[in-house]
Every structure is written in C-alpha cells, then in structure tokens.
Scaffold this motif. Structure first.
Motif, short mmCIF file in Angstrom:
data_model
loop_
_atom_site.label_atom_id
_atom_site.label_comp_id
_atom_site.label_asym_id
_atom_site.label_seq_id
_atom_site.Cartn_x
_atom_site.Cartn_y
_atom_site.Cartn_z
N PHE A 56 3.01 14.46 -8.46
CA PHE A 56 4.04 15.49 -8.51
C PHE A 56 4.40 15.83 -9.96
O PHE A 56 4.52 17.00 -10.32
CB PHE A 56 5.29 15.01 -7.76
CG PHE A 56 6.41 15.99 -7.74
CD1 PHE A 56 6.45 17.02 -6.82
CD2 PHE A 56 7.45 15.90 -8.67
CE1 PHE A 56 7.48 17.94 -6.80
CE2 PHE A 56 8.49 16.81 -8.67
CZ PHE A 56 8.50 17.84 -7.74
N MET A 57 4.55 14.77 -10.80
CA MET A 57 4.89 15.00 -12.20
C MET A 57 3.76 15.74 -12.93
O MET A 57 4.01 16.62 -13.76
CB MET A 57 5.17 13.66 -12.89
CG MET A 57 6.37 12.91 -12.32
SD MET A 57 7.91 13.83 -12.47
CE MET A 57 8.12 13.83 -14.25
N LEU A 60 3.35 5.87 -2.80
CA LEU A 60 4.51 6.62 -3.28
C LEU A 60 4.49 6.78 -4.80
O LEU A 60 4.87 7.83 -5.32
CB LEU A 60 5.80 5.91 -2.84
CG LEU A 60 6.10 5.94 -1.34
CD1 LEU A 60 7.34 5.10 -1.03
CD2 LEU A 60 6.31 7.37 -0.85
N VAL A 61 4.05 5.72 -5.50
CA VAL A 61 3.92 5.82 -6.95
C VAL A 61 2.89 6.89 -7.32
O VAL A 61 3.12 7.72 -8.22
CB VAL A 61 3.54 4.45 -7.55
CG1 VAL A 61 3.18 4.59 -9.03
CG2 VAL A 61 4.68 3.47 -7.39
N MET A 62 1.75 6.88 -6.63
CA MET A 62 0.72 7.89 -6.88
C MET A 62 1.23 9.29 -6.55
O MET A 62 0.93 10.26 -7.26
CB MET A 62 -0.53 7.58 -6.04
CG MET A 62 -1.28 6.34 -6.48
SD MET A 62 -2.69 5.98 -5.40
CE MET A 62 -3.67 7.46 -5.62
N LEU A 63 2.03 9.39 -5.47
CA LEU A 63 2.59 10.69 -5.10
C LEU A 63 3.53 11.19 -6.19
O LEU A 63 3.51 12.37 -6.55
CB LEU A 63 3.33 10.56 -3.76
CG LEU A 63 3.99 11.82 -3.21
CD1 LEU A 63 2.95 12.90 -2.94
CD2 LEU A 63 4.76 11.51 -1.94
N VAL A 116 0.84 -1.21 0.00
CA VAL A 116 0.00 0.00 0.00
C VAL A 116 0.87 1.25 0.00
O VAL A 116 0.60 2.23 -0.73
CB VAL A 116 -0.94 0.00 1.22
CG1 VAL A 116 -1.66 1.33 1.35
CG2 VAL A 116 -1.97 -1.13 1.10
N ILE A 117 1.94 1.25 0.81
CA ILE A 117 2.84 2.41 0.85
C ILE A 117 3.53 2.61 -0.50
O ILE A 117 3.68 3.74 -0.98
CB ILE A 117 3.88 2.24 1.97
CG1 ILE A 117 3.19 2.36 3.33
CG2 ILE A 117 4.99 3.27 1.86
CD1 ILE A 117 4.09 2.15 4.51
N THR A 118 3.95 1.49 -1.13
CA THR A 118 4.58 1.59 -2.45
C THR A 118 3.62 2.20 -3.47
O THR A 118 4.00 3.09 -4.25
CB THR A 118 5.03 0.20 -2.93
OG1 THR A 118 5.93 -0.36 -1.96
CG2 THR A 118 5.74 0.29 -4.27
N MET A 119 2.38 1.74 -3.46
CA MET A 119 1.37 2.30 -4.37
C MET A 119 1.16 3.79 -4.09
O MET A 119 1.01 4.59 -5.01
CB MET A 119 0.05 1.54 -4.22
CG MET A 119 0.10 0.10 -4.74
SD MET A 119 -1.44 -0.79 -4.40
CE MET A 119 -2.62 0.23 -5.27
N GLN A 151 -2.40 16.89 0.58
CA GLN A 151 -3.19 15.74 1.02
C GLN A 151 -2.48 14.43 0.73
O GLN A 151 -2.58 13.47 1.50
CB GLN A 151 -4.56 15.75 0.35
CG GLN A 151 -4.54 15.61 -1.18
CD GLN A 151 -5.94 15.58 -1.76
OE1 GLN A 151 -6.91 15.78 -1.05
NE2 GLN A 151 -6.02 15.30 -3.04
N TYR A 152 -1.71 14.38 -0.37
CA TYR A 152 -0.94 13.17 -0.67
C TYR A 152 0.14 12.94 0.38
O TYR A 152 0.41 11.81 0.79
CB TYR A 152 -0.30 13.27 -2.07
CG TYR A 152 -1.29 13.13 -3.20
CD1 TYR A 152 -1.64 11.88 -3.67
CD2 TYR A 152 -1.86 14.25 -3.80
CE1 TYR A 152 -2.54 11.74 -4.73
CE2 TYR A 152 -2.76 14.13 -4.85
CZ TYR A 152 -3.10 12.87 -5.31
OH TYR A 152 -4.00 12.74 -6.33
#
Length: 432
Positions: free
Chosen positions: A39-40, A32-35, A27-30, A175-176
C-alpha cells in the motif's frame, strides 16, 4: 477462549493445536505487513506520478509564456488527493486542461480528477472541470465545487483533486486483499475446527469417565450376586430342587459372563489411558498358545483348532496374563464370527526380525471398506444374514493396545478365498 486454553493440559494434541495456531497467525501477520508495504509503495508511486505530471504542466505553461521556471517547487501537497500548484504566471483554463490530460496520460495515471483555478478579480476559486478517465468529461454527479479552498499568499495558481484515489489504492492491491481474506478464512476455519475438536475431546473423556465409573459401580453388586448365588447353589434345599438349581446356575453363568465383559472394558480403559502396568517376564509362548487352543476347544467343541510350531520353546519377555488374553480373544472372535464349521490355525513363524504369530480362520472375511477399522474402539463390522453376536466391539481394540504397549506390530488381511489372518510380529528384543 482464554479460559479454555488455561484449562488445557500440556499434551501432544494441545501442542500441535498451539503450533498450528501460531503458524497461521504468523503467516497472516506477514501478509498484513506485506499488504501495508504494498500500500505504501503504491501510494508513493502514484504520488510521484502526480508530482512529475504537474511539474511538466508547470514547465509547459512557463515555456508558453517564455519565462524561466523557478528553482523552488511550485507544487504543494495538501493531502494525498489534493494538490495546489503555484504557476505564478497567467494561463488559460483550456490550455491547463489540455496539459493535464496529456501529462497524466504520459505517466499512465488512470484516475479521475477535477480542478479549479483561482480568479484574482472575484478572489474565489473558479471550478474548472471533472475529468473521467473513462471519457465522460461532464460527470455532473461526481463534481464537488465546494471542495476547493483559497490558498493565502498565492495569485496565479490552480488546485487539483483526485476524489477516488483511496479507492484506486485498494483496487490496485486487489490480489493482496484476496490472499489476506483467504488467510483470515483459513484462520476462522482452523479456530472453529479446534473448538469443535476440543469439544469432541471433552465429550469423549466424559464418555470414558462414565464407562469407567459405570463398570466400577457394577463390580460391587455383581460380586455380591455371585457370592450369594454360589452360596445358595450349595444349599441342600436348592440341590434337591432341580428347577431352582437350574435357575441359580443360569444366574451364576450370566453373572460370570457379565463380569468378564466388565473386566474387559476396564482393561481397555486402562490400556487406552496408559494406566496399565505390564508385569513382563520371560515365559514360553508355546505353552500359552497350547493352553489357548485347549481352552477354546473346550468352550467351542465344534471348532477345529490347529496349532503348529517349529520348536517347542520360544521364550518371550512379556506379560503372560495379557498375552493369553489377546491370543484367546483372536481365537474366540474367529469362532464367533464364523457362519460355517470354524477352522482356526495358530502358527509360529521365525523371521529375520523375530517371530510372527499367525491366526488364520475360514470365516467369511471382512469387507475391504471395514478392514482398516476393526482395531478401533467400539467398532463392529456390519454383517448380513447373520445373527447378532454378543460383544461391545472392544476385543480387537484391546488386542492392538496390548501389542502397542509391548512394542509389537499387528496387522490383519483377508485370505483367499475366505477367512482372515491376524499377524502379531514380535521383535528380537522381546525374545530371550
């Protein structure tokens, strides 16, 4: 951490811990990917806004000078927060600032910026102004006049810088960051809880090993005491001496009682660690329950023990030795924890699912906040105005473990107005 997980056994607890850890890390990896994607996206969106606004500024300057806009883009992106705009035509600083404000306002770009204009006469970048979106246009503390450098090959151009653009990226993804921080906090709490659980589990195993070793070590000297005491009690000199004979009988009686406690602890340890081997065979439980009634009646003559059964034979496939023990334990508990004249009823009832064995008493009952824990190992119900009863709090734990090993169900409930009823449900598959 690696050493701890290498030493873990592959059991149910460790599997649950491992799956939970993998799930949280996933869940944390997902997140971070979403974050990173957010950001991009935010970076691209702000970059596009800056580009479009600067392009419109150039178009207006060319329009003021009645010149055609060149086909090649005049905007050069040096970095995310630094742009050089080749106007290739004369323009005034005041006009440029006005156009910058109006165009950035159109694209809703609420970020601070500062600009500088190249001066041909001095061959230097002349600092223009610092624009604060909050309205403080002369924020001297934020100016960076040395941050602007010349661009070779250009004559009419200006440079614009956004000093807080990275901060704006982070702020827009607030929020992210909060969600990611919460997930990391959950991971830290989970890892801490796992280490605490494993440490507690290790201490529990050490405690069990200590109890098992202690009881085994007690068995040998205790057996020697019983053998010597029984031999001494039969000697003529002892039999002729009433006091010595009485003392030896006390030693034998207390040694037998201690031996029973040790045997009970060993049986509980075996049941808990699934080391107990049940010798299942068909036998008549009516005869066994009659024997329990008679033996308990001999030991506790003041207790009124009643046994009722619809039929004189119910054959059950079980371990006869342990069945006798659990029935006797329940009856003995009902007597020991009764502060009046004990009245115990043992009853067999036929049900659609098999047989129910009911053990009811007229004791004080068990407080509701404690009744769900009476089958826990070493748990003893606090009692007021009652002398302390001998025991380790393992009798009912042993009873429950034996029932579980047989695939039977056991429950306890308070009677009205007093007493409790323990019910052992034996399914049809155990009845012949």
């Amino acid at each position: 951490m690696q050493t701890i997980f290498q030493n873990l056994k592959f059991n149910k607890l460790n599997i649950i811990v491992f799956i939970g850890l993998i799930a949280i890390i996933g869940v944390i990896t997902m997140q971070l990917v979403m974050l990173k994607q957010a950001f991009m996206f935010e970076r691209k969106e702000i970059g596009d806004k800056i580009h479009f606004a600067l392009q419109d500024v150039v178009n207006k300057i060319y329009g003021d000078n009645v010149n055609d806009v060149p086909s090649a883009t005049p905007i050069k992106k040096v970095s995310d927060d630094y742009y050089v705009v080749n106007v290739n035509d004369v323009f005034e600083a005041e006009i440029l600032e006005y156009y910058l404000k109006s165009e950035f306002q159109k694209v809703q770009l609420d970020v601070d910026y500062e600009y500088a204009i190249y001066d041909c006469a001095s061959d230097e970048m002349v600092y223009g102004n610092y624009i604060d979106v909050e309205g403080d246009e002369q924020n001297e503390g934020e100016k960076c006049e040395n941050c602007f450098t010349k661009k070779e090959g250009l004559v009419y151009y200006f440079a614009i810088r956004f000093p807080h653009l990275t901060y704006n990226y982070i702020q827009s993804l607030q929020q992210y960051w909060i969600y990611t921080g919460v997930l990391f906090l959950v991971l830290v709490i989970y890892v801490y809880s796992v280490f605490t659980l494993l440490k507690q589990k290790r201490y529990t195993e050490l405690q069990k090993d200590f109890i098992n070793n202690m009881t085994h070590e007690f068995k040998t000297p205790l057996s020697s005491i019983l053998i010597a005491s029984n031999y001494a009690a039969k000697q003529e000199e002892i039999e002729k001496h009433p006091k010595l004979h009485k003392y030896l009988q006390i030693i034998i009686e207390q040694s037998n009682k201690l031996n029973q406690h040790i045997e009970r602890i060993l049986n509980v340890a075996k049941a808990e660690n699934n080391l107990m081997t049940l010798e299942k065979k068909a036998f008549n439980i009516v005869d066994t329950l009659e024997l329990v009634k008679d033996n308990a009646g001999l030991k506790y003559p003041d207790a009124a023990i009643i046994f009722s059964t619809p039929k004189q034979e119910y054959k059950v496939v079980a371990d006869a030795f342990h069945f006798y023990n659990i029935a006797y334990n329940i009856v003995e508990n009902a007597v020991k924890y009764n502060n009046t004249t004990p009245q115990i009823t043992i009853a067999i009832q036929e049900t659609n699912k098999g047989l129910d064995l009911l053990f009811s008493d007229n004791g004080p009952g068990i407080p509701s906040q404690h009744i769900e824990y009476v089958f826990d190992r070493f748990y003893r119900v606090p009692r007021e105005n009652k002398k302390e009863v001998e025991g380790f709090g393992i009798g009912l734990f042993y009873v429950k473990k034996i029932c579980e090993h047989h695939g039977w169900k056991i429950n306890i409930k308070n009677n009205q107005p007093t007493g409790v009823t323990i019910t052992i449900s034996i399914p049809k598959k155990s009845i012949t």
